[in-house]
Design a protein around this motif. Structure first.
Motif, mmCIF file in Angstrom:
data_model
loop_
_atom_site.group_PDB
_atom_site.id
_atom_site.type_symbol
_atom_site.label_atom_id
_atom_site.label_comp_id
_atom_site.label_asym_id
_atom_site.label_seq_id
_atom_site.Cartn_x
_atom_site.Cartn_y
_atom_site.Cartn_z
ATOM 1 N N HIS A 53 0.980 -1.515 0.246
ATOM 2 C CA HIS A 53 -0.271 -0.772 0.043
ATOM 3 C C HIS A 53 0.820 0.746 0.299
ATOM 4 C CE1 HIS A 53 -3.410 -2.342 1.611
ATOM 5 N NE2 HIS A 53 -3.353 -2.845 0.400
ATOM 6 N N ALA A 54 1.847 1.081 -0.013
ATOM 7 C CA ALA A 54 2.581 2.368 -0.295
ATOM 8 C C ALA A 54 2.913 3.085 -1.730
ATOM 9 C CB ALA A 54 4.454 2.093 0.261
ATOM 10 N N GLY A 55 3.334 4.106 -1.878
ATOM 11 C CA GLY A 55 3.351 4.379 -3.411
ATOM 12 C C GLY A 55 4.669 3.792 -4.323
ATOM 13 N N LEU A 56 4.202 2.541 -5.443
ATOM 14 C CA LEU A 56 5.941 2.233 -6.229
ATOM 15 C C LEU A 56 5.774 3.530 -7.132
ATOM 16 C CD1 LEU A 56 5.114 -1.241 -6.355
ATOM 17 C CD2 LEU A 56 5.796 -0.175 -4.391
ATOM 18 N N GLY A 57 7.427 3.391 -7.521
ATOM 19 C CA GLY A 57 8.168 4.019 -8.873
ATOM 20 C C GLY A 57 9.453 4.384 -8.534
ATOM 21 N N ASN A 58 9.670 5.070 -8.656
ATOM 22 C CA ASN A 58 11.261 5.568 -8.547
ATOM 23 C C ASN A 58 11.522 4.778 -7.468
ATOM 24 O OD1 ASN A 58 13.447 5.802 -9.176
ATOM 25 N ND2 ASN A 58 13.821 7.592 -9.512
ATOM 26 N N PHE A 59 12.756 3.947 -7.002
ATOM 27 C CA PHE A 59 12.401 3.353 -5.718
ATOM 28 C C PHE A 59 13.142 4.527 -4.566
ATOM 29 C CE2 PHE A 59 13.779 0.375 -2.652
ATOM 30 C CZ PHE A 59 12.856 -0.190 -2.197
ATOM 31 N N PRO A 60 14.250 4.637 -4.701
ATOM 32 C CA PRO A 60 15.439 5.836 -3.589
ATOM 33 C C PRO A 60 14.301 6.935 -3.659
ATOM 34 C CG PRO A 60 16.794 5.057 -5.386
ATOM 35 C CD PRO A 60 15.259 4.827 -6.175
ATOM 36 N N ARG A 61 13.539 7.660 -4.832
ATOM 37 C CA ARG A 61 12.813 8.872 -4.142
ATOM 38 C C ARG A 61 12.075 8.344 -3.169
ATOM 39 N NH1 ARG A 61 16.441 9.492 -5.980
ATOM 40 N NH2 ARG A 61 16.527 10.222 -4.229
ATOM 41 N N ALA A 62 11.066 7.577 -3.213
ATOM 42 C CA ALA A 62 9.322 6.687 -2.156
ATOM 43 C C ALA A 62 10.460 6.152 -0.860
ATOM 44 C CB ALA A 62 8.802 5.726 -2.616
ATOM 45 N N VAL A 63 11.973 6.165 -0.443
ATOM 46 C CA VAL A 63 12.449 5.388 0.327
ATOM 47 C C VAL A 63 12.997 6.837 1.052
ATOM 48 C CG1 VAL A 63 14.138 4.536 0.822
ATOM 49 C CG2 VAL A 63 12.953 3.117 -0.917
ATOM 50 N N GLU A 64 13.581 7.788 0.675
ATOM 51 C CA GLU A 64 13.856 8.856 1.517
ATOM 52 C C GLU A 64 12.611 9.122 1.808
ATOM 53 O OE1 GLU A 64 17.885 9.974 -0.727
ATOM 54 O OE2 GLU A 64 16.726 11.237 -1.062
ATOM 55 N N TYR A 65 11.676 10.050 1.154
ATOM 56 C CA TYR A 65 10.204 10.273 2.018
ATOM 57 C C TYR A 65 9.575 9.596 2.663
ATOM 58 C CZ TYR A 65 6.472 12.676 3.318
ATOM 59 O OH TYR A 65 4.827 12.714 3.561
ATOM 60 N N THR A 66 9.488 7.927 2.685
ATOM 61 C CA THR A 66 9.521 7.369 3.674
ATOM 62 C C THR A 66 10.282 6.576 4.844
ATOM 63 O OG1 THR A 66 7.924 6.107 2.317
ATOM 64 C CG2 THR A 66 8.227 5.335 4.470
ATOM 65 N N SER A 67 11.254 6.547 5.423
ATOM 66 C CA SER A 67 12.147 6.199 5.863
ATOM 67 C C SER A 67 12.686 7.728 6.553
ATOM 68 C CB SER A 67 13.262 6.352 5.457
ATOM 69 O OG SER A 67 13.541 4.637 4.680
ATOM 70 N N ASP A 68 12.049 9.075 6.399
ATOM 71 C CA ASP A 68 12.114 10.091 6.775
ATOM 72 C C ASP A 68 10.740 10.507 7.915
ATOM 73 O OD1 ASP A 68 14.324 11.173 5.748
ATOM 74 O OD2 ASP A 68 13.737 12.579 4.033
ATOM 75 N N TRP A 69 9.943 9.498 7.338
ATOM 76 C CA TRP A 69 8.635 9.864 8.030
ATOM 77 C C TRP A 69 8.682 9.138 9.230
ATOM 78 C CZ3 TRP A 69 4.483 7.429 9.794
ATOM 79 C CH2 TRP A 69 2.723 8.121 9.916
ATOM 80 N N VAL A 70 9.057 7.601 8.950
ATOM 81 C CA VAL A 70 9.096 6.293 9.450
ATOM 82 C C VAL A 70 10.143 7.260 11.438
ATOM 83 C CG1 VAL A 70 10.593 4.076 10.064
ATOM 84 C CG2 VAL A 70 8.931 4.491 8.328
ATOM 85 N N THR A 71 11.759 8.557 10.333
ATOM 86 C CA THR A 71 12.560 8.739 11.526
ATOM 87 C C THR A 71 12.000 9.463 12.274
ATOM 88 O OG1 THR A 71 14.183 8.038 10.179
ATOM 89 C CG2 THR A 71 14.469 10.118 11.732
ATOM 90 N N ALA A 72 10.914 10.175 11.890
ATOM 91 C CA ALA A 72 10.378 12.166 12.434
ATOM 92 C C ALA A 72 9.231 11.084 13.413
ATOM 93 C CB ALA A 72 9.654 12.559 11.565
ATOM 94 N N LEU A 73 9.254 10.221 13.153
ATOM 95 C CA LEU A 73 7.321 9.384 13.984
ATOM 96 C C LEU A 73 8.214 8.843 15.452
ATOM 97 C CD1 LEU A 73 4.970 8.214 14.884
ATOM 98 C CD2 LEU A 73 5.147 6.373 13.395
ATOM 99 N N ILE A 74 9.712 7.689 15.014
ATOM 100 C CA ILE A 74 9.881 7.953 16.589
ATOM 101 C C ILE A 74 11.134 8.508 16.993
ATOM 102 C CG2 ILE A 74 12.480 6.419 17.111
ATOM 103 C CD1 ILE A 74 11.811 4.305 14.510
#
Length: 539
Positions: free
Chosen positions: A434-455
């Motif tokens: 249910h994440a957005g697929l596409g240009n993988f590292p671009r999506a990864v950086e945003y998602t990881s940043d969101w996870v980091t902010a939550l932690i």
């Protein structure tokens, strides 16, 4: 600040599973928080996809300079891409360079497979079990296990009986493999098969391709990156990454605002010729706006590509076998190729259409179809992956009350943002279903940043338990399903719809990805964080 409760020591603050593109970046970010973090990686080195998939011709289809990490200006200044679409060796070197530059290896344990992870309610922590029989604990568990990482062999009797060399493309040997003078079989003509077939055909004594489903494929148009081009790319990195943030799939390409039917036939043909002659995914991501949603528009585009196949393949009968009949253009992820169709003009290459003569079994000497026995020195299985949820299914994840994640997702995944799963506290997925697929590292950086902010939010507020509410997870899952309505790809059997004919229980279409585009995805994520995480249960 809320007082942490309960106060139970863990071996680590966070554990990350996987040291690929996602895991490396997530490690970097959690280190910035000062968290004691450990990464477990089953391979002997970093790279994930680019460590395992060493098959001939392996390369990505995003422009190299959009694929690399964007978080470090120093890294952008130092790294020169060699090709516009880097091959596996170059990408693996890049990820090793990143690991060395930021000293990431000291927190990574290689050759270690996570077999199970169970949530401990009394301590609000995760117990992670490893393949050597040991275990450890962490407050947070982050999965960076990839979308296409659980390889699958076909359900063909006799695979173990073959006496020659054989392997799945995902588990390609590290040592060089020679095809010189050998009789080689490749089973599978998806994106991986197309890349491998093109390379193997150059040196094999004889290559037989066993095709179950023909694919719509378009030219990659790869080229070397000149020093002048690299200097220009480096000057424009900020603009390039900003462009990726604007597009639905985080590529540099965006759909043309016109309809197929708003232009003349001549204009339409000229537009498609232009796209066909350009590098990368423009022909897929930058096509007319209705090609992926309107049946007649899609038929016209498919007819255009069918003509291209017939022009490139000399034998009309072979060309017809290579024209897809089961799906329209772009309704599966489009493979990009470098001379694939011309391979079938070579005298040392034979195409076997499994729709006409299916494989009955693998024999000690080769492959038996319904009408012939073939002898081979080598069999290559380009038969894909148990995509998106497969890597999760292979680890025994258990949440509150011992609930199995595999069982919870038996009727399809239910997530919040593709990051959280209700009933699995402190369990965070980078590029989960249910994440957005596409240009993988671009999506990864945003998602990881969101996870980091939550932690960070949890740490700063003394929160030791973070979970999605069932209501929020259901609402997001319902929204994901809605974004897929009207898209032609949802009617097609593919890994993007959860179908894998090589696996029991993977014969029903599921909604596996968010199709609303990355700008909309980020809006949803930012609304939750800006609103104080009301969709989460925290304690």
């Amino acid at each position: 600040m809320r007082e942490p409760s309960p106060r139970v020591a863990t071996d680590f603050d966070a554990i990350i599973i996987g040291a690929g593109v996602s895991g490396l970046y997530q490690l970097y970010r959690l280190r910035e928080l000062g968290l004691a973090t450990r990464v477990f990686e089953s391979g002997s080195n970093v790279g994930g996809t680019w460590y395992w998939n060493r098959y001939p011709g392996a390369r990505f289809d995003s422009e190299s300079w959009t694929y690399g990490y964007s978080f470090s200006q120093e890294l952008l200044d130092e790294w020169d891409w060699e090709e516009h679409f880097a091959g596996q060796p170059e990408t693996e070197r890049y990820l090793n360079y990143v690991a060395d530059k930021f000293d990431l290896r000291r927190d990574i344990r290689f050759r270690t497979t996570v077999t199970a992870a169970h949530y401990q309610e009394d301590s609000r922590s995760w117990k992670i079990m490893l393949d050597d029989g040991t275990s450890c604990t962490a407050r947070f568990l982050v999965t960076a296990i990839g979308v296409l990482s659980a390889s699958v062999l076909p359900r063909i009797p006799g695979i173990e009986s073959f006496q020659g060399q054989s392997c799945h493309t995902h588990n390609w040997p590290k040592e060089p493999v020679s095809f010189d003078g050998k009789r080689v079989a490749v089973i599978g003509t998806g994106a991986t098969g197309i890349q491998a077939i093109t390379e193997i055909a150059k040196t094999a004594g004889h290559l037989t391709v066993f095709q179950r489903t023909a694919q719509w494929s378009a030219p990659l148009h790869n080229a070397r990156v000149t020093p002048e081009e690299m200097r220009e790319i480096r000057r424009n990195y900020a603009e390039i990454f900003a462009r990726c943030q604007e597009t639905l799939g985080c590529f540099i390409h965006t759909a043309d605002p016109r309809s197929v039917f708003e232009v003349t036939e001549e204009e339409r043909e000229a537009f498609w010729e232009q796209r066909y002659g350009e590098p990368g995914f423009g022909i897929w991501m930058g096509n007319f706006r209705d090609v992926l949603v309107d049946r007649e528009a899609n038929r016209l585009m498919s007819d255009y590509l069918a003509r291209k196949i017939r022009q490139r393949v000399k034998d009309p009968a072979v060309a017809e076998k290579l024209v897809p009949r089961t799906h329209g253009f772009g309704t599966r992820r489009v493979p990009l190729e470098s001379g694939y169709f011309e391979v079938y003009n070579q005298p040392n290459v034979k195409l076997v259409d499994l729709a006409e003569t299916p494989i009955e079994r693998i024999t000690p000497a080769g492959i038996r179809t319904s009408d012939a026995d073939y002898e081979f020195d080598m069999i290559v299985y380009a038969t894909g992956f148990d995509a998106i949820t497969g890597a999760f299914d292979r680890i025994d994840f258990r949440g509150v009350g011992g609930t199995s994640l595999k069982d919870k997702w038996a009727d399809g995944p239910v997530t919040l943002l593709g990051i959280l799963v209700d009933g699995f506290p402190n369990f965070l997925m980078v590029m989960g279903p249910h994440a957005g697929l596409g240009n993988f590292p671009r999506a990864v950086e945003y998602t990881s940043d969101w996870v980091t902010a939550l932690i960070r939010h949890a740490r700063d507020n003394g929160i030791t338990r973070v979970d999605a509410t069932p209501e929020a997870a259901k609402a997001w899952t319902d929204h994901v399903i809605e974004t897929n309505e009207g898209l032609l790809f949802t009617e097609v059997d593919s890994w993007m719809t959860g179908i894998n004919r090589n696996l029991e229980g993977k014969q029903v279409r599921r909604v596996m990805r968010y199709s609303g585009g990355h700008p909309a995805f980020r809006q949803h994520c930012e609304a939750i964080s800006a609103g104080g995480y009301r969709e989460l249960s925290m304690a």
